[in-house]
Structures are given as C-alpha cells and as structure tokens.
Design a protein around this motif. Structure first.
Motif: not given
Length: 355
Positions: A91-100, A341-346
């Motif tokens: 899904x769209x987590x919106x968690x990787x660019x410093x979002x609150x 996508x998994x690489x971005x998560x890690x």
C-alpha cells in the motif's frame, strides 16, 4: 499452493477506491493466485462482484488473522491496531520522505517482523511507478481549484463519475466566456501524470494554463508565478527542493495568486515545495483560507483526490497493477519491481535506526 493476496477494507470513510477491480481479480484467480477480499461498506465495487470472480470473502478488518505468508493489499493508511505488523503489506505508506508519522509506522513493522512493499516505490527499471493514480489526482485537484476560483464549489465533497466532473467543467467554460475577469493558472510539474490531468481539467474549464517543468523551476520567476490566480503543485520528488512558494510571498503587494492546489501533499517533509500551510484539508472543508490579504489566499490539500472519481481511477490503477501481482513469490517478492520496493523499505529502516 499459489500466492495469497488479501484485499483489505479501507478504514478511511472517504476512501472508495480499490487497488484491484473485480475484472482483474478474475484474471488473477484464473492464473492460480488465491484472493481474499474483505467486505467494505464504501468500496465502489460490490463484494458480490469479487465473489463471482472467484475470490473468497472475509469480514472487514479481519486481515490480522490471515496466514503469515499473506500479502495484504490496500491503498491508504492502516488502522492503529494491531500495533505490531507481521504480514507483508502492499500500500502507500508515506513513510520514507520524512513525513510525520513515518518513523512510527516503520516501528510497527519492526515490532511485528512484517515488511512494507510501498506502492510508491514499486518502480520499473526506468524508476517509473508500475501503477499510479497521478492523472486522476491532478484532474480532481485542478477541477476543485477551478470550481472554487469561480465560486461554484459545493461542499462537502462527494464522489462522482468523470462525466459529472466534465459537465461541471464545461459549465465553467460557458460561464467564463461571459465573464469580464480571466482566471489564469500555472501547473508546476506539468509533464508528469499529475500535471497532465491538472492541465486537461483546467483547459476544459476554460482557464488559461501555463505549464512549467524543470527548466522553469530551476530558474523560478517568482513574480510571474504570483501573477496567476491558481497554482497547482504537481511536483513529484524524493529529494529536498527549494520552495516554490513561501509565507513571505503571501505578503507581496503584487500578488494576484489566491488559490494553491497542492496535489503532492508533502506536508511536513523536506520535499515540500509549498510550505505555506500546516494541515491537510478535508472532504468537509476542502479549501481553507490561510492568509487574509488582498486577495485572500486559500489552500486545497486533499491526500486522496482520486477517490473523488473512484470507479475510473480504480479501474485504471488496477489494470496496471494486476499483472505485477502475478510476480509475487510465496516465500517473498522475487521480481525486480518488488525487490526495489523492499530495498526502499530496508533503506528507510536503516536511515531511522531500525534496520
């Protein structure tokens, strides 16, 4: 046994989209993918259509009890419980660019041992998303901005078919032809998916539209930007950018600009190109005044704009996504698109000290 994909109910009450349409669910089940679809009171597609397509049906919000190997597929934010996330979530987590809230979400995955296959980072070898709602976000956002600028925006917002939105824009064009005042807009990021949709909506509404891309933002003519009535921010970036618009600009006596439509909605992130507002707007209050100058300045910042056209946007997104769901592996994602996508998560886990 084949891969198990569980399509969850969206907990946000205004979210009517689905990442997978019934006709594409049928294609997946024919090819051996096991699909479970949760009941949902607001999803644009009826649950019976999924059952006919060969999907199993589950109650809304029952995904936490799914088998451990399940891929849980959704679009918007997860509910707060369970805290520990043990499945693979798409899904769209919106968690990787410093979002609150980004670090807090990642901690939920580390607590449960799950993984996030963020759809924003499911990209091909050219770094282009395999599926995106961008066109529909731009179209819906610019439509709202045009209606607001012409004093014809009805609230609270409701979802409509594209034909209804087109009719509303055609009405703006007809009324604008007899108006003495010309409304002008500038779309930044005009060549992307979001920008394309925004430009088409504005031009259908009879609004003169300036299209800016990288050359124009690299050498920003701020006075020219402020000389428009509407600014549509459709920039997509994962790196910090120099602001297009600041709070100081709102005090410029030469400012004509009165409406910002922030399609990107990078609020709180260093990637935010328009740091002039402090909270998102809602379907009940889609446009909020943030400056009382002359003219007043208002912001439109909805983070689920495509849900205003849930049928069209869902079908288009699903058509692009479903073939890639065939490449999910039972022991984990193996196709390059999901590996990225998994690489971005890690990488994000490591950046926040959780990896």
């Amino acid at each position: 046994m084949g891969v198990l994909v569980w399509v969850r109910h969206e907990s946000r009450v205004t979210e009517r989209r689905a990442p997978l349409a019934p006709e594409h669910a049928r294609e997946l089940t024919r090819r051996g993918v096991r699909l479970v679809v949760e009941e949902s009171p607001q999803r644009i597609f009826p649950i019976d259509a999924y059952a006919v397509a060969g999907c199993a049906v589950a109650g809304a919000g029952t995904w936490p009890s799914a088998p451990p190997e399940t891929y849980v597929l959704g679009l918007k934010e997860l509910p707060p419980q369970p805290y520990a996330l043990s499945h693979r979530h798409i899904y769209f987590g919106h968690a990787y660019r410093g979002q609150p809230g980004g670090a807090a979400l990642l901690r939920r995955f580390t607590a449960g041992g799950g993984e996030l296959l963020d759809l924003e980072y499911a990209v091909d070898s050219a770094d282009r998303r395999i599926a995106a709602f961008g066109y529909w976000a731009g179209y819906a956002g610019a439509s709202l901005a045009a209606l607001y600028a012409r004093g014809r925006l009805d609230t609270p917002l409701t979802h409509r078919a594209k034909s209804a939105w087109d009719a509303a824009l055609d009405g703006l064009r007809a009324s604008g032809q007899s108006s003495r005042r010309t409304v002008e807009a500038v779309v930044v990021g005009a060549k992307g998916r979001c920008g394309t949709g925004a430009c088409e909506a504005l031009e259908r509404a009879g609004i003169r539209t300036t299209r800016w891309g990288t050359p124009e933002t690299a050498h920003l003519d701020r006075r020219l930007l402020l000389a428009h009535d509407i600014l549509v921010n459709a920039i997509g970036t994962s790196a910090p950018v120099h602001p297009l618009l600041t709070k100081d600009d709102l005090d410029d006596p030469a400012r004509r600009l009165g409406v910002l439509c922030d399609v990107t909605c990078d609020l709180g992130s260093p990637c935010n190109a328009v740091p002039v507002y402090d909270r998102l707007t809602t379907w009940q209050e889609p446009v909020r005044r943030v400056h009382d100058g002359d003219p007043a300045f208002a912001v439109l910042a909805l983070d689920n704009l495509p849900s205003l056209l849930p049928m069209e946007s869902s079908r288009a997104y699903s058509a692009d996504l479903w073939p890639h769901l065939l490449t999910l592996g039972t022991d984990g994602p193996v196709a390059p698109v999901w590996a990225r996508s998994i690489d971005a998560f890690r990488v994000s886990l490591a950046r926040t000290g959780l990896g």
